[in-house]
Scaffold this motif. Structure first.
Motif, PDB file in Angstrom:
ATOM      1  N   CYS A  47      -5.198  26.958  33.244  1.00 28.01           N
ATOM      2  CA  CYS A  47      -6.438  27.722  33.217  1.00 28.01           C
ATOM      3  C   CYS A  47      -7.578  26.785  32.798  1.00 28.01           C
ATOM      4  CB  CYS A  47      -6.309  28.874  32.224  1.00 28.01           C
ATOM      5  SG  CYS A  47      -7.834  29.833  32.118  1.00 28.01           S
ATOM      6  N   HIS A  49     -10.290  27.470  31.437  1.00 26.78           N
ATOM      7  CA  HIS A  49     -10.989  27.889  30.226  1.00 26.78           C
ATOM      8  C   HIS A  49     -10.483  27.114  29.026  1.00 26.78           C
ATOM      9  CE1 HIS A  49     -11.672  31.076  26.915  1.00 26.78           C
ATOM     10  NE2 HIS A  49     -12.751  30.317  26.998  1.00 26.78           N
ATOM     11  N   ARG A  50      -9.276  27.433  28.529  1.00 23.35           N
ATOM     12  CA  ARG A  50      -8.762  26.689  27.373  1.00 23.35           C
ATOM     13  C   ARG A  50      -7.322  26.254  27.610  1.00 23.35           C
ATOM     14  NH1 ARG A  50     -10.164  29.548  22.649  1.00 23.35           N
ATOM     15  NH2 ARG A  50      -8.964  27.930  21.585  1.00 23.35           N
ATOM     16  N   LYS A  51      -7.029  26.066  28.931  1.00 25.44           N
ATOM     17  CA  LYS A  51      -5.814  25.365  29.364  1.00 25.44           C
ATOM     18  C   LYS A  51      -4.492  26.074  29.062  1.00 25.44           C
ATOM     19  CE  LYS A  51      -8.329  22.019  31.000  1.00 25.44           C
ATOM     20  NZ  LYS A  51      -8.463  21.732  32.406  1.00 25.44           N
ATOM     21  N   ALA A  52      -4.542  27.386  28.999  1.00 19.13           N
ATOM     22  CA  ALA A  52      -3.268  28.118  28.901  1.00 19.13           C
ATOM     23  C   ALA A  52      -2.568  28.045  30.266  1.00 19.13           C
ATOM     24  CB  ALA A  52      -3.519  29.564  28.514  1.00 19.13           C
ATOM     25  N   CYS A  66      -5.222  35.244  33.602  1.00 23.12           N
ATOM     26  CA  CYS A  66      -4.729  34.366  32.536  1.00 23.12           C
ATOM     27  C   CYS A  66      -4.249  35.200  31.346  1.00 23.12           C
ATOM     28  CB  CYS A  66      -5.848  33.417  32.109  1.00 23.12           C
ATOM     29  SG  CYS A  66      -5.320  32.286  30.798  1.00 23.12           S
ATOM     30  N   TYR A  68      -4.307  34.477  28.272  1.00 21.28           N
ATOM     31  CA  TYR A  68      -4.958  34.203  26.980  1.00 21.28           C
ATOM     32  C   TYR A  68      -6.238  35.033  26.781  1.00 21.28           C
ATOM     33  CZ  TYR A  68      -5.634  31.063  22.925  1.00 21.28           C
ATOM     34  OH  TYR A  68      -5.750  30.524  21.665  1.00 21.28           O
ATOM     35  N   HIS A  69      -7.231  34.875  27.691  1.00 19.82           N
ATOM     36  CA  HIS A  69      -8.486  35.615  27.524  1.00 19.82           C
ATOM     37  C   HIS A  69      -8.832  36.440  28.751  1.00 19.82           C
ATOM     38  CE1 HIS A  69      -8.605  31.768  25.280  1.00 19.82           C
ATOM     39  NE2 HIS A  69      -8.880  32.580  24.260  1.00 19.82           N
ATOM     40  N   GLY A  70      -7.853  36.543  29.659  1.00 22.89           N
ATOM     41  CA  GLY A  70      -7.989  37.486  30.768  1.00 22.89           C
ATOM     42  C   GLY A  70      -8.857  37.042  31.927  1.00 22.89           C
ATOM     43  N   PHE A  71      -9.256  35.776  31.985  1.00 24.72           N
ATOM     44  CA  PHE A  71      -9.998  35.320  33.168  1.00 24.72           C
ATOM     45  C   PHE A  71      -9.147  35.621  34.396  1.00 24.72           C
ATOM     46  CE2 PHE A  71     -13.022  31.683  31.652  1.00 24.72           C
ATOM     47  CZ  PHE A  71     -13.284  32.331  30.459  1.00 24.72           C
TER      48      PHE A  71
HETATM   49  S1  FES Z   1      -7.250  30.015  28.479  1.00 21.67           S
HETATM   50 FE1  FES Z   1      -7.234  31.187  30.228  1.00 21.67          FE
HETATM   51  S2  FES Z   1      -8.697  32.702  29.896  1.00 21.67           S
HETATM   52 FE2  FES Z   1      -8.805  31.452  28.173  1.00 21.67          FE
END
Ligand code: FES
Ligand SMILES: [Fe+2]
Length: 319
Positions: A47, A49-52, A66, A68-71
């Protein structure tokens, strides 16, 4: 790795409905999923965003969400929702993850590897149509895919590696073989025989009709052994990374169509193929270096002409 080509990367049934599949290909982690129209999509698994790991997420409205934060990312890798910004937010097009062009064809998943625009056309193996049934086996080899391909173009190993299986008969002497490159297709005609002190004939001293075996490689990574009109062995050599290759081997046959019998015969032949493949695996994994290249210091002989042609093609295209 050869760029700007359609690679076979998966067998269709591996991508199930409503399930994200993560696969390592070309050294990258890539996720695959099917949308509600059964169209397959592929994007990087990280991802932005923050690489999940997106493979831990879920499929929502044909997109991947995603964990983690639902993107949410669509099949083009574009973010279509960032929940913290609200549903009505106009999203910056930079919010995206790398996507890959994929096509499902002949129950394989093809992926375009490279930055150029994909060709529309995928070349398929001669003579294999929907009248064949097939079964598939998968094997992981600790080699670069070039070594695994060369093994299937190698016409002189049969009486040694496969002495107890397909190489019975002690046909150690190799006439030719005839090897011809036609665009992205390499065709090989095999003409091996028992050594009775005769001198092997050169490729221009034999004709295709007297050859007993026929191989076909389609660059970059799929191949068939054309056993006869009703039986073919197909293999795809999928580069997981520089030193690992996943082999998909399919038996295609149309001499038996009755449903139960067909499954039984496919199973029996595939069990045999597994033994043959393992005979190859041991010796190919022992080769050094783990990749093939025209500059490898190897003492090639006449029987290796298909391998030389393969190396020349690769060298030319990798420039
Ligand atoms: S790491 Fe994927 S939405 Fe934040
Ligand atoms: Fe072999």
């Amino acid at each position: 790795m050869l760029k700007n080509k359609w690679y076979i990367v998966l067998s269709s049934e591996e991508i199930k409905k409503n399930k994200i599949l993560k696969v390592k290909l070309f050294g990258e982690e890539i996720i695959f999923w099917r949308d509600s129209n059964n169209i397959v999509h592929a994007i990087d698994s990280r991802c932005p965003h923050r690489k999940a790991d997106l493979s831990l997420g879920k499929i929502v409205k044909d997109c991947v969400q995603c964990p983690y934060h639902g993107f949410m990312f669509n099949g083009d890798g574009q973010a279509v929702l960032i929940p913290s910004l609200g549903k009505s937010a106009k999203l910056n097009p930079n919010f995206k993850v790398k996507s890959y062009r994929v096509k499902e064809y002949k129950n394989f998943i093809f992926l375009w590897y490279g930055d150029e625009n994909p060709n529309d056309e995928i070349i398929w193996l001669d003579g294999i149509d929907d009248s064949f049934s097939y079964s598939t086996l998968k094997s992981i080899w600790n080699v670069n895919y070039t070594r695994a391909i060369e093994n299937q173009l190698d016409v002189s190993h049969l009486p040694f590696v496969h002495r107890t299986t397909i190489g019975r008969g002690n046909k150690t002497l190799v006439n030719g073989p005839i090897a011809e490159l036609d665009g992205d297709v390499l065709n090989v005609w095999v003409c091996n025989e028992v050594d009775n002190d005769q001198t092997p004939k050169k490729s221009n001293e034999i004709n295709k009709e007297q050859c007993t075996g026929r191989l076909q490689l389609i660059f970059p990574n799929y191949w068939q052994n054309m056993i006869n009109d009703k039986v073919r062995i197909v293999a795809a050599f999928v580069p997981q990374d520089e030193n690992t290759t996943i082999l998909y081997v399919r038996l295609y046959q149309k001499f038996l169509n009755a449903p139960l019998l067909k499954n039984l015969i496919n199973f029996i032949i595939m069990s045999f193929n597994k033994i043959v493949l393992n005979q190859d695996k041991g010796v190919v994994e022992s080769q050094v270096p783990k990749f093939s290249d025209i500059s490898n210091k190897e003492l090639l002989v006449q029987a290796d002409s298909p391998i030389l042609l393969f190396r020349k093609y690769m060298h030319e295209k990798m420039k």
